[in-house]
Write a protein that holds these residues in place. Structure first.
Motif, PDB file in Angstrom:
ATOM      1  N   GLY A  17       0.854  -1.159  -0.037  1.00 48.16           N
ATOM      2  CA  GLY A  17      -0.014  -0.019   0.007  1.00 48.16           C
ATOM      3  C   GLY A  17       0.919   1.240   0.092  1.00 48.16           C
ATOM      4  N   ILE A  18       1.805   1.268   0.968  1.00 48.91           N
ATOM      5  CA  ILE A  18       2.855   2.706   0.938  1.00 48.91           C
ATOM      6  C   ILE A  18       3.310   2.774  -0.386  1.00 48.91           C
ATOM      7  N   ASN A  19       4.131   1.784  -0.527  1.00 51.90           N
ATOM      8  CA  ASN A  19       5.077   1.896  -1.945  1.00 51.90           C
ATOM      9  C   ASN A  19       4.213   2.232  -3.157  1.00 51.90           C
ATOM     10  N   SER A  20       2.911   1.771  -3.266  1.00 50.06           N
ATOM     11  CA  SER A  20       2.202   1.781  -4.613  1.00 50.06           C
ATOM     12  C   SER A  20       1.931   3.206  -4.400  1.00 50.06           C
ATOM     13  N   ALA A  21       1.387   3.773  -3.258  1.00 41.66           N
ATOM     14  CA  ALA A  21       0.984   5.341  -3.242  1.00 41.66           C
ATOM     15  C   ALA A  21       2.176   6.130  -3.294  1.00 41.66           C
ATOM     16  N   LEU A  22       3.367   5.897  -3.073  1.00 41.05           N
ATOM     17  CA  LEU A  22       4.590   6.868  -3.494  1.00 41.05           C
ATOM     18  C   LEU A  22       4.870   6.863  -4.847  1.00 41.05           C
ATOM     19  N   ILE A  23       4.740   5.507  -5.419  1.00 38.33           N
ATOM     20  CA  ILE A  23       5.009   5.410  -6.946  1.00 38.33           C
ATOM     21  C   ILE A  23       4.049   6.393  -7.659  1.00 38.33           C
ATOM     22  N   GLY A  24       2.644   6.245  -7.303  1.00 35.01           N
ATOM     23  CA  GLY A  24       1.696   7.078  -7.973  1.00 35.01           C
ATOM     24  C   GLY A  24       1.862   8.419  -7.730  1.00 35.01           C
ATOM     25  N   LEU A  25       2.288   8.861  -6.515  1.00 32.01           N
ATOM     26  CA  LEU A  25       2.391  10.439  -6.195  1.00 32.01           C
ATOM     27  C   LEU A  25       3.763  10.775  -7.161  1.00 32.01           C
ATOM     28  N   GLY A  26       4.867   9.838  -7.121  1.00 34.36           N
ATOM     29  CA  GLY A  26       5.973  10.321  -7.957  1.00 34.36           C
ATOM     30  C   GLY A  26       5.612  10.483  -9.383  1.00 34.36           C
ATOM     31  N   VAL A  27       4.957   9.512 -10.144  1.00 32.18           N
ATOM     32  CA  VAL A  27       4.383   9.517 -11.392  1.00 32.18           C
ATOM     33  C   VAL A  27       3.890  10.903 -11.748  1.00 32.18           C
ATOM     34  N   LEU A  28       2.714  11.260 -10.780  1.00 38.67           N
ATOM     35  CA  LEU A  28       1.905  12.461 -10.983  1.00 38.67           C
ATOM     36  C   LEU A  28       2.513  13.741 -10.671  1.00 38.67           C
ATOM     37  N   GLY A  29       3.835  13.629 -10.249  1.00 42.09           N
ATOM     38  CA  GLY A  29       4.648  14.757 -10.067  1.00 42.09           C
ATOM     39  C   GLY A  29       4.349  15.565  -8.839  1.00 42.09           C
ATOM     40  N   VAL A  30       3.845  14.977  -7.839  1.00 44.93           N
ATOM     41  CA  VAL A  30       3.383  15.359  -6.613  1.00 44.93           C
ATOM     42  C   VAL A  30       4.624  15.571  -5.541  1.00 44.93           C
ATOM     43  N   ILE A  31       5.268  14.760  -5.611  1.00 41.34           N
ATOM     44  CA  ILE A  31       6.491  14.415  -4.725  1.00 41.34           C
ATOM     45  C   ILE A  31       7.682  14.370  -5.621  1.00 41.34           C
ATOM     46  N   GLN A  32       8.722  14.833  -5.175  1.00 39.22           N
ATOM     47  CA  GLN A  32      10.066  14.679  -6.034  1.00 39.22           C
ATOM     48  C   GLN A  32      11.018  13.427  -5.553  1.00 39.22           C
TER      49      GLN A  32
END
Length: 692
Positions: free
Chosen positions: A651-666
């Motif tokens: 769950g956590i790592n999938s969310a981080l990947i999603g946020l990274g692809v969307l450009g929300v986090i660096q």
């Protein structure tokens, strides 16, 4: 020795040792001494502050008097307590952890950017080399992923991200190594030998001697079913030695004159006289540590799956990174995927969960020899109990000796104890204890003693054959008879007791009546095990149908079998397993060993036969059967934690990947959150599974 009380409340006392500095050795001695004191429930000694927290059950005055009489020099502590305590190792890793954190942030805040960049590039070479080595071996595993993430960050000039990734990877590796060594050390200490007495060969006779007094070159006699206490060379005799505790192989090996035998192995058949070559018990500890670290026993099925899944996910992470770049042409978004991988958390959290579960089991006096046995206990639906010494009290007592020949009961009891003291079993201990209580000392009166597993003992005294054991052994196998005129006395033997029969020259000489009462907690434990999910609870015993039926009714088992042989127990376990059931076997005697080996998890009672403890996968204290319920609860809680860790990691790592692809986090934030979550999940895996 001077102490002052810093704080106290009902049954708890925090004391301070009045000294400038407490060495690790002194801390171990103080902790060992307090633990051995009967009035102390638990104790923790803190060497840095010279403090100790004591939970005591005796009176406050008794505790204070004990402390007043304490001195480091006045305590006889086994060498292994200090040598293998783990205190120095824990201090070393604590210092490494603090040093690594302080060094990282000092470098980050104090070094100029160019020097920081040079240091980061130099540090990255190790990780990149490991990744290249992995590729060279045609493997795409975690080192490749780490090397790619660090290498890409350096190529982009993002030295802070590369440095943070390496720092967090280093912290994770240190925590994993520390946890692994600590847990392995705890397990090895609990598995190390604790042998108090041995049979010393002295001028053609056997003398019971303290193990601590044995010197290199001494000759000791090893009887069937006993643990070999020291590394030795066989000087006479012939036997089959079970080396499973060292090699993991349960098939016994043949040992004869001139062959070497090793501390901690068990003589399954025969009798050996050996010459001691190594006296130090530390060698046993080192061998156990090596066995645990190298053996696949340590890994549960879920641990193995986690490792394989972790390695299989690496190509998918790399593929996801490439696909993100192809679709977005954005290196930052692609790097955000690369900075997050599932494998690191899977490989780290799962073994830590299992090792800490083994450690927690140890705090409840449960010795578990590997993670897969906890998994087996969690999944088991069938549990098989031996009766004597397991469901009944571990210390049965002699209530009467009925003579059938013209001899006093005391003399007959003395003869029985002389034979029984060579072989470990709860019934034998009852006879020995009864003789000792009456002060019936004896010289070795017999010739060589032969032990027939699950049947009895045969020897010769003054040229006359003497046998002692079960009804089946004495009357059916040995064809002994009741003396003329004693038939009525034999028929009126009290039925409420277990009977041990002794015959001389094929005539019944005595019947020893032994009270073997059911443990007070047995019925409650059986009910709790039913509630914990066991659908089939079985009792098996070599005792009579009458006795077995009465015990089974009292404790509430689902099924019972009477007058069974060791092979019958093992056969029952194997048949249940073939039928698709997960089976646990619990026993304490030599005759339980085949069934303990055959079960998915064999559990031995700690004060039973040494061979049972060595062959078993788990050992529980003989004080309270409720520990089996605790074991089940720990195992079930471990499985829940592992499954929950899977969900959190995904769950956590999938969310981080999603946020990274969307450009929300660096990428740097993504790496920080990923590694932080991995460490937090691992630290959470070190929490207690059961509430106090």
């Amino acid at each position: 020795m001077k102490f002052c009380i810093k704080s106290e409340s009902g049954g708890r006392m925090r004391i301070h040792a009045v000294q400038k500095r407490m060495t690790y050795e002194q801390a171990d001695i103080l902790e060992y001494t307090l633990q051995k004191f009967g009035g102390v429930a638990s104790v923790k000694v803190y060497d840095r502050t010279c403090d100790a927290v004591i939970y005591y059950t005796c009176s406050r005055n008794c505790m204070i008097e004990f402390l007043r009489g304490f001195s480091y020099a006045g305590v006889d502590v086994p060498d292994t307590v200090v040598a293998n305590s783990g205190r120095a190792m824990n201090a070393e890793y604590q210092e490494q952890l603090v040093g690594k954190i302080m060094y990282h942030y000092a470098r980050k805040w104090l070094l100029p950017a160019p020097l920081r960049a040079c240091y980061t590039i130099a540090s990255s070479l190790k990780f990149i080399a490991e990744g290249i080595k992995c590729l060279w071996n045609r493997k795409i595993e975690v080192p490749v992923l780490d090397a790619t993430a660090i290498g890409v960050s350096i190529v982009r000039g993002d030295f802070d991200t590369a440095g943070s990734v390496m720092f967090l990877l280093g912290i994770g590796e240190l925590l994993e190594e520390w946890t692994h060594k600590k847990s392995v050390g705890n397990l090895a200490r609990s598995m190390s030998l604790n042998i108090g007495k041995v049979w010393l060969a002295n001028s053609g006779t056997e003398v019971l001697a303290d193990a601590d007094t044995i010197q290199q070159g001494d000759r000791i006699v090893i009887h069937m079913g006993n643990v070999i206490p020291f590394d030795s060379v066989v000087v006479s005799g012939d036997g089959m030695v079970n080396q499973a505790s060292l090699t993991g192989e349960a098939v016994p090996v043949h040992r004869k004159e001139g062959d070497s035998v090793y501390a901690g192995t068990v003589l399954e058949e025969g009798e050996l006289t050996v010459r001691v070559t190594t006296v130090g018990r530390g060698s046993r500890y080192e061998k156990v540590v090596a066995m645990i670290e190298e053996s696949e026993k340590l890994k549960s099925g879920l641990e193995g799956k986690a490792e394989h899944l972790a390695d299989r996910l690496v190509p998918w992470t790399l593929g996801g990174t490439a696909l993100t770049w192809l679709l977005t042409r954005n290196v930052t978004k692609a790097l955000s995927v690369l900075m997050v991988d599932f494998s690191c958390a899977l490989k780290m959290a799962m073994p830590i969960s299992v090792l800490y579960a083994i450690h927690e089991a140890g705090t409840h006096d449960l010795t578990v020899k590997g993670g897969k046995y906890l998994e087996a206990v969690a999944d088991a639906d069938t549990i098989v109990f031996d009766k004597t010494g397991t469901l009944t009290k571990a210390k049965p007592t002699v209530v009467d000796v009925v003579p059938f020949i013209d001899e006093t009961p005391d003399n007959l009891l003395r003869l029985a104890a002389c034979l029984e003291e060579h072989f470990p079993h709860s019934m034998a201990k009852a006879v020995i204890n009864a003789a000792q209580a009456k002060g019936l000392e004896h010289e070795e009166m017999h010739t060589k003693v032969e032990y027939v597993v699950a049947h009895g003992i045969s020897s010769s005294v003054d040229g006359k054959k003497v046998v002692i054991g079960s009804y089946h052994f004495v009357f059916e196998d040995e064809q002994c008879v009741v003396p003329e005129g004693k038939e009525e006395l034999f028929a009126k033997l009290p039925e409420e007791y277990s009977h041990l029969y002794m015959a001389i020259e094929n005539k019944l000489a005595a019947v020893i009546c032994i009270q073997d009462p059911v443990r007070r907690e047995a019925a409650d434990v059986i009910a709790a095990l039913h509630k914990a999910g066991f659908s089939h609870i079985v009792m098996m015993t070599g005792d009579s149908e009458r006795t077995a039926r009465a015990i089974a009714a009292k404790v509430g088992v689902d099924e019972y079998y009477a007058e069974v042989l060791p092979e019958d127990k093992a056969k029952f376990v194997e048949e249940r397993r073939k039928a698709g059931h997960k089976v646990i076997m619990i026993g304490d005697g030599i005759n339980d060993s085949p069934a303990l080996s055959a079960a998915d998890a064999g559990i031995a009672i700690s004060d039973g036969a040494e061979i049972a403890r060595e062959i078993a996968d788990i050992t529980v204290s003989g004080d309270d059967l409720a520990q089996i319920v605790t074991l089940r609860n720990i195992s079930s809680a471990l499985m829940k934690r592992i499954h929950w860790n899977y969900k959190k990691i995904v769950g956590i790592n999938s969310a981080l990947i999603g946020l990274g692809v969307l450009g929300v986090i660096q990428p740097a934030t993504s790496a920080l959150l990923h590694n932080t979550s991995t460490i937090l999940i691992s630290l959470n895996s070190m929490k207690k599974l059961l509430d106090d």
